[in-house]
Scaffold this motif. Structure first.
Motif, PDB file in Angstrom:
ATOM      1  N   UNK A  22       0.832  -1.203   0.000  1.00 41.09           N
ATOM      2  CA  UNK A  22       0.000   0.000   0.000  1.00 41.09           C
ATOM      3  C   UNK A  22       0.867   1.254   0.000  1.00 41.09           C
ATOM      4  N   UNK A  23       1.944   1.228   0.768  1.00 41.44           N
ATOM      5  CA  UNK A  23       2.830   2.390   0.856  1.00 41.44           C
ATOM      6  C   UNK A  23       3.622   2.592  -0.426  1.00 41.44           C
ATOM      7  N   UNK A  24       4.215   1.521  -0.941  1.00 37.40           N
ATOM      8  CA  UNK A  24       5.065   1.639  -2.124  1.00 37.40           C
ATOM      9  C   UNK A  24       4.275   2.056  -3.364  1.00 37.40           C
ATOM     10  N   UNK A  25       3.091   1.498  -3.528  1.00 39.60           N
ATOM     11  CA  UNK A  25       2.288   1.826  -4.711  1.00 39.60           C
ATOM     12  C   UNK A  25       1.729   3.245  -4.617  1.00 39.60           C
ATOM     13  N   UNK A  26       1.373   3.668  -3.411  1.00 38.14           N
ATOM     14  CA  UNK A  26       0.782   4.998  -3.237  1.00 38.14           C
ATOM     15  C   UNK A  26       1.816   6.117  -3.301  1.00 38.14           C
ATOM     16  N   UNK A  27       3.062   5.813  -2.970  1.00 42.37           N
ATOM     17  CA  UNK A  27       4.071   6.862  -2.811  1.00 42.37           C
ATOM     18  C   UNK A  27       4.288   7.708  -4.065  1.00 42.37           C
ATOM     19  N   UNK A  28       4.507   7.125  -5.248  1.00 46.02           N
ATOM     20  CA  UNK A  28       4.709   7.980  -6.432  1.00 46.02           C
ATOM     21  C   UNK A  28       3.512   8.882  -6.726  1.00 46.02           C
ATOM     22  N   UNK A  29       2.310   8.335  -6.553  1.00 48.94           N
ATOM     23  CA  UNK A  29       1.100   9.132  -6.790  1.00 48.94           C
ATOM     24  C   UNK A  29       0.997  10.248  -5.756  1.00 48.94           C
ATOM     25  N   UNK A  30       1.340   9.938  -4.518  1.00 51.78           N
ATOM     26  CA  UNK A  30       1.274  10.942  -3.453  1.00 51.78           C
ATOM     27  C   UNK A  30       2.250  12.085  -3.713  1.00 51.78           C
ATOM     28  N   UNK A  31       3.438  11.764  -4.207  1.00 55.87           N
ATOM     29  CA  UNK A  31       4.420  12.812  -4.513  1.00 55.87           C
ATOM     30  C   UNK A  31       3.886  13.725  -5.614  1.00 55.87           C
ATOM     31  N   UNK A  32       3.305  13.132  -6.644  1.00 55.09           N
ATOM     32  CA  UNK A  32       2.760  13.916  -7.753  1.00 55.09           C
ATOM     33  C   UNK A  32       1.611  14.808  -7.288  1.00 55.09           C
ATOM     34  N   UNK A  33       0.694  14.242  -6.518  1.00 57.52           N
ATOM     35  CA  UNK A  33      -0.450  15.017  -6.030  1.00 57.52           C
ATOM     36  C   UNK A  33       0.010  16.119  -5.079  1.00 57.52           C
ATOM     37  N   UNK A  34       0.957  15.802  -4.211  1.00 57.15           N
ATOM     38  CA  UNK A  34       1.478  16.810  -3.283  1.00 57.15           C
ATOM     39  C   UNK A  34       2.148  17.948  -4.039  1.00 57.15           C
ATOM     40  N   UNK A  35       2.859  17.617  -5.101  1.00 57.02           N
ATOM     41  CA  UNK A  35       3.514  18.646  -5.915  1.00 57.02           C
ATOM     42  C   UNK A  35       2.482  19.537  -6.596  1.00 57.02           C
ATOM     43  N   UNK A  36       1.418  18.938  -7.097  1.00 59.81           N
ATOM     44  CA  UNK A  36       0.348  19.714  -7.728  1.00 59.81           C
ATOM     45  C   UNK A  36      -0.319  20.656  -6.728  1.00 59.81           C
ATOM     46  N   UNK A 116       6.247  22.726   0.361  1.00 62.39           N
ATOM     47  CA  UNK A 116       5.966  24.137   0.622  1.00 62.39           C
ATOM     48  C   UNK A 116       7.057  24.791   1.459  1.00 62.39           C
ATOM     49  N   UNK A 117       7.823  23.985   2.190  1.00 69.93           N
ATOM     50  CA  UNK A 117       8.914  24.529   2.998  1.00 69.93           C
ATOM     51  C   UNK A 117      10.158  24.832   2.168  1.00 69.93           C
ATOM     52  N   UNK A 118      10.201  24.327   0.937  1.00 67.42           N
ATOM     53  CA  UNK A 118      11.344  24.590   0.057  1.00 67.42           C
ATOM     54  C   UNK A 118      11.215  26.001  -0.520  1.00 67.42           C
ATOM     55  N   UNK A 119      12.281  26.765  -0.467  1.00 69.75           N
ATOM     56  CA  UNK A 119      12.273  28.132  -0.993  1.00 69.75           C
ATOM     57  C   UNK A 119      12.081  28.099  -2.510  1.00 69.75           C
ATOM     58  N   UNK A 120      10.995  28.674  -3.021  1.00 67.50           N
ATOM     59  CA  UNK A 120      10.757  28.662  -4.472  1.00 67.50           C
ATOM     60  C   UNK A 120      11.868  29.333  -5.270  1.00 67.50           C
ATOM     61  N   UNK A 121      12.619  30.226  -4.627  1.00 66.07           N
ATOM     62  CA  UNK A 121      13.698  30.909  -5.341  1.00 66.07           C
ATOM     63  C   UNK A 121      14.795  29.946  -5.769  1.00 66.07           C
ATOM     64  N   UNK A 122      14.962  28.863  -5.021  1.00 63.24           N
ATOM     65  CA  UNK A 122      15.943  27.853  -5.423  1.00 63.24           C
ATOM     66  C   UNK A 122      15.523  27.187  -6.727  1.00 63.24           C
ATOM     67  N   UNK A 123      14.240  26.901  -6.842  1.00 66.00           N
ATOM     68  CA  UNK A 123      13.723  26.288  -8.067  1.00 66.00           C
ATOM     69  C   UNK A 123      13.770  27.280  -9.228  1.00 66.00           C
ATOM     70  N   UNK A 124      13.474  28.545  -8.932  1.00 68.37           N
ATOM     71  CA  UNK A 124      13.525  29.573  -9.976  1.00 68.37           C
ATOM     72  C   UNK A 124      14.952  29.772 -10.473  1.00 68.37           C
ATOM     73  N   UNK A 125      15.905  29.699  -9.560  1.00 68.54           N
ATOM     74  CA  UNK A 125      17.305  29.852  -9.953  1.00 68.54           C
ATOM     75  C   UNK A 125      17.733  28.727 -10.884  1.00 68.54           C
ATOM     76  N   UNK A 126      17.290  27.519 -10.584  1.00 64.86           N
ATOM     77  CA  UNK A 126      17.613  26.389 -11.457  1.00 64.86           C
ATOM     78  C   UNK A 126      16.989  26.580 -12.832  1.00 64.86           C
ATOM     79  N   UNK A 127      15.780  27.153 -12.851  1.00 65.69           N
ATOM     80  CA  UNK A 127      15.120  27.401 -14.124  1.00 65.69           C
ATOM     81  C   UNK A 127      15.846  28.431 -14.965  1.00 65.69           C
ATOM     82  N   UNK A 128      16.371  29.463 -14.317  1.00 61.98           N
ATOM     83  CA  UNK A 128      17.104  30.495 -15.061  1.00 61.98           C
ATOM     84  C   UNK A 128      18.416  29.958 -15.634  1.00 61.98           C
TER      85      UNK A 128
END
Length: 229
Positions: A22-36, A116-128
């Motif tokens: 239950x945990x292993x199968x749900x984990x990838x979906x949970x990561x995707x949903x949490x990211x959304x 949500x605790x990750x600073x979005x500026x880190x992701x933006x910097x990678x994008x630039x």
């Protein structure tokens, strides 16, 4: 406390099997949903959030009955899957499905808070610097949210180990096939004089859950030190 019978150990083994799957199968979906939910901006986000957390609000028996309607042999989904040999109702796979559905909200919430605790500026910097969204997530976000993923997985595992209402409604309580640890405890409590066996299973359940939580804390601390938190 009495010595556990082979049937009781079988219930423990089945619970571990169900919880891990239950945990292993749900984990990838949970990561995707949490990211959304954490980073996405789209119509219906509140609806998705509500659907994800619905199993926490509904009585477990209701969730189990809904699974039986949908994934039963005559259900709209179950009948199609049965044609290719995939059966959930009254099978251990159904117990894993029920446990995964009930544990899914806890997993998503833990991972979402971590994202949500990750600073979005880190992701933006990678994008630039030319990194794609997938590369940014894999290189920047994912390493930072590993403790949250681990916490969510452990919470889901513990919840799956203790799931009773949805499981017994969806797959019944068949010894050796669908009888999980909570179902076995319930069965022992229905038989006069078997309180000792039930108490022994309770002790096993507590030991497994506490062991998982302690292991989670140790691993999370080590990972946090490695990534410099």
């Amino acid at each position: 406390m009495s010595v556990l019978t082979p049937e009781a150990w079988q219930a423990v083994a089945l619970s571990l099997r169900v919880s891990v799957w239950a945990t292993l199968v749900s984990l990838p979906v949970a990561i995707l949903v949490a990211l959304l939910l954490a980073r996405g901006h789209f119509w219906g986000k509140s609806l998705l959030n509500g659907l994800v957390h619905l199993p926490l609000i509904l009585p477990p028996v209701v969730t189990g009955y809904m699974l039986l309607i949908l994934f039963g042999r005559r259900g709209p989904i179950g009948s199609v899957l049965a044609e290719v040999g995939i059966v959930f109702a009254f099978n251990w796979t159904g117990a894993a499905l029920a446990a995964g559905v009930m544990a899914f909200p806890l997993m998503v919430r833990a991972i979402r808070l971590s994202i949500e605790a990750v600073d979005p500026r880190l992701e933006e910097a990678a994008g630039t610097l030319g990194a794609s969204r997938i590369a940014t997530f894999a290189v920047v976000t994912l390493p930072l949210i590993v403790p949250g993923i681990l916490a969510g997985a452990i919470l889901a595992f513990a919840k799956a180990m203790g799931e009773f209402g949805a499981t017994i409604t969806f797959v019944s309580n068949i010894p050796g096939r669908t009888q999980t640890l909570p179902s076995a405890i319930y069965a022992f409590l229905q038989v006069p004089g078997e309180e000792g066996a039930a108490l022994s299973l309770v002790a096993v359940s507590v030991a497994i859950s506490m062991g998982a939580l302690i292991a989670s804390e140790i691993l999370a601390a080590r990972i946090a030190r490695r990534i410099g938190r």
